[in-house]
Enzyme design. Structure first.
Site, PDB file in Angstrom:
ATOM      1  N   ASP A  71       7.407  -6.886 -16.374  1.00 26.44           N
ATOM      2  CA  ASP A  71       6.234  -7.722 -16.202  1.00 26.44           C
ATOM      3  C   ASP A  71       5.164  -7.233 -17.163  1.00 26.44           C
ATOM      4  O   ASP A  71       4.844  -6.035 -17.205  1.00 26.44           O
ATOM      5  CB  ASP A  71       5.723  -7.663 -14.762  1.00 26.44           C
ATOM      6  CG  ASP A  71       6.531  -8.561 -13.840  1.00 26.44           C
ATOM      7  OD1 ASP A  71       7.519  -9.169 -14.303  1.00 26.44           O
ATOM      8  OD2 ASP A  71       6.175  -8.654 -12.652  1.00 26.44           O
TER       9      ASP A  71
ATOM     10  N   HIS B 225       4.825 -15.781 -16.559  1.00 28.72           N
ATOM     11  CA  HIS B 225       4.212 -15.059 -15.444  1.00 28.72           C
ATOM     12  C   HIS B 225       2.872 -15.700 -15.067  1.00 28.72           C
ATOM     13  O   HIS B 225       2.057 -15.068 -14.400  1.00 28.72           O
ATOM     14  CB  HIS B 225       4.025 -13.590 -15.822  1.00 28.72           C
ATOM     15  CG  HIS B 225       3.887 -12.654 -14.663  1.00 28.72           C
ATOM     16  ND1 HIS B 225       4.581 -12.800 -13.480  1.00 28.72           N
ATOM     17  CD2 HIS B 225       3.123 -11.526 -14.505  1.00 28.72           C
ATOM     18  CE1 HIS B 225       4.248 -11.823 -12.647  1.00 28.72           C
ATOM     19  NE2 HIS B 225       3.369 -11.042 -13.239  1.00 28.72           N
TER      20      HIS B 225
ATOM     21  N   HIS C 178      -2.529 -15.443 -13.736  1.00 35.51           N
ATOM     22  CA  HIS C 178      -2.041 -14.554 -12.680  1.00 35.51           C
ATOM     23  C   HIS C 178      -2.647 -14.862 -11.310  1.00 35.51           C
ATOM     24  O   HIS C 178      -3.039 -13.962 -10.568  1.00 35.51           O
ATOM     25  CB  HIS C 178      -2.317 -13.092 -13.060  1.00 35.51           C
ATOM     26  CG  HIS C 178      -1.350 -12.112 -12.471  1.00 35.51           C
ATOM     27  ND1 HIS C 178      -1.650 -11.336 -11.364  1.00 35.51           N
ATOM     28  CD2 HIS C 178      -0.089 -11.745 -12.832  1.00 35.51           C
ATOM     29  CE1 HIS C 178      -0.629 -10.550 -11.067  1.00 35.51           C
ATOM     30  NE2 HIS C 178       0.340 -10.775 -11.957  1.00 35.51           N
TER      31      HIS C 178
ATOM     32  N   HIS D 125       7.304  -2.339 -14.967  1.00 34.29           N
ATOM     33  CA  HIS D 125       6.060  -2.806 -15.563  1.00 34.29           C
ATOM     34  C   HIS D 125       5.820  -2.073 -16.879  1.00 34.29           C
ATOM     35  O   HIS D 125       5.915  -0.846 -16.937  1.00 34.29           O
ATOM     36  CB  HIS D 125       4.889  -2.588 -14.601  1.00 34.29           C
ATOM     37  CG  HIS D 125       4.896  -3.531 -13.444  1.00 34.29           C
ATOM     38  ND1 HIS D 125       5.732  -3.372 -12.367  1.00 34.29           N
ATOM     39  CD2 HIS D 125       4.186  -4.658 -13.203  1.00 34.29           C
ATOM     40  CE1 HIS D 125       5.541  -4.358 -11.509  1.00 34.29           C
ATOM     41  NE2 HIS D 125       4.605  -5.154 -11.990  1.00 34.29           N
TER      42      HIS D 125
END
Length: 267
Positions: free
Chosen positions: A67, A118, A122, A216
């Site tokens: 991510d 993504h 967010h 991440h």
């Protein structure tokens, strides 16, 4: 053979919000046992929309995903390791990341990695309208296309792993396969990094056939441990595969996942 089809989180229970929203969670793998979403309350929704939780439990294959909400100086090093080790990965990027780091986005694409959506800003997508969801996704796809010249974005990871039936339905209508994960740890807090050895142990102990690994890219621990993680996984007989290899297969319902005690979920 078992394939579980079902982001961003790590480990912990799933939680349902007042509007039927869930934070993705799962029973963690221990000593190679299968993870499970049987007791989290959202399995039917995940199955219904063909989202990915893990791959074929009969194959020693791993799917590496990152991510990328923002850049913290470690993605280039991660890409160096992936190139050196010849490992494919998927990078789920936000609008901020694409606008701030176009050269890294282009490098991901040029080196054969998947770039996933993504969302633009967010948000908790369970709290915005269908049209807002579509706009969040289309803006990322458009910007990535401008940078890479490629418009084949087909994977989505809901921000913070928060989702419900509507979010998965709208995302699917927009041409996305939602991608969750079956192995993760708390790696996203840049103020609480614990060292490469901790990262290595946290990932390796969760390896299981068909694992979708969530890491991440802001984590210095991950950047420093990644090469060893790859080497140890291969030593154990695992092969790293692309999400395309998984979704190109005919999937089997995850209904047979081994039921058991609950474990963990999301950031």
């Amino acid at each position: 053979m078992l394939i579980a089809i079902l982001t961003t989180a790590a480990a912990g229970h799933a939680e349902a919000g007042p509007a039927g929203a869930y934070h993705f969670g799962f029973k963690k793998s221990v000593n190679g046992s299968l993870p499970s979403i049987n007791e989290e309350g959202f399995k039917e929704i995940v199955e219904k929309h063909g989202a990915i939780f893990m791959g074929d439990s009969g194959r020693k294959e791993l799917y590496l995903t990152f991510d990328n909400g923002y850049e913290n100086g470690f993605t280039a090093a991660i890409l160096d390791v992936l190139k050196d080790k010849q490992v494919p990965a998927a990078f789920f990027v936000t609008g901020h990341y694409v606008t701030d780091q176009p050269q890294l986005i282009k490098r991901m694409s040029d080196e054969g990695h998947i770039i996933g959506n993504h969302s633009w800003s967010h948000p908790d997508m369970t709290q915005i309208s269908d049209q807002q969801i579509r706009t969040e996704l289309s803006r990322v796809r458009q910007k990535v296309t401008e940078v890479t010249g490629k418009s084949d974005m087909s994977y989505l990871r809901p921000p913070r792993g928060i989702f419900n039936d509507r979010v998965l339905a709208v995302s699917k209508e927009e041409g996305y396969t939602s991608v969750f994960w079956s192995a993760a740890y708390k790696d996203w807090d840049i103020k609480a990094q614990k060292g490469a050895e901790y990262a290595y142990g946290s990932v390796v102990k969760q390896l299981h056939p068909g694992a979708v690994l969530l890491l991440h890219s802001v984590s210095s621990d991950n950047a420093h441990a990644l090469g060893r993680i790859i080497d140890e996984a291969r030593r154990q007989g695992y092969v790293f595969k692309s999400l395309h290899d998984l979704t190109n297969r005919q999937h089997v319902s995850p209904s047979d996942l081994i039921p058991s005690a609950r474990a963990a979920g999301g950031l």
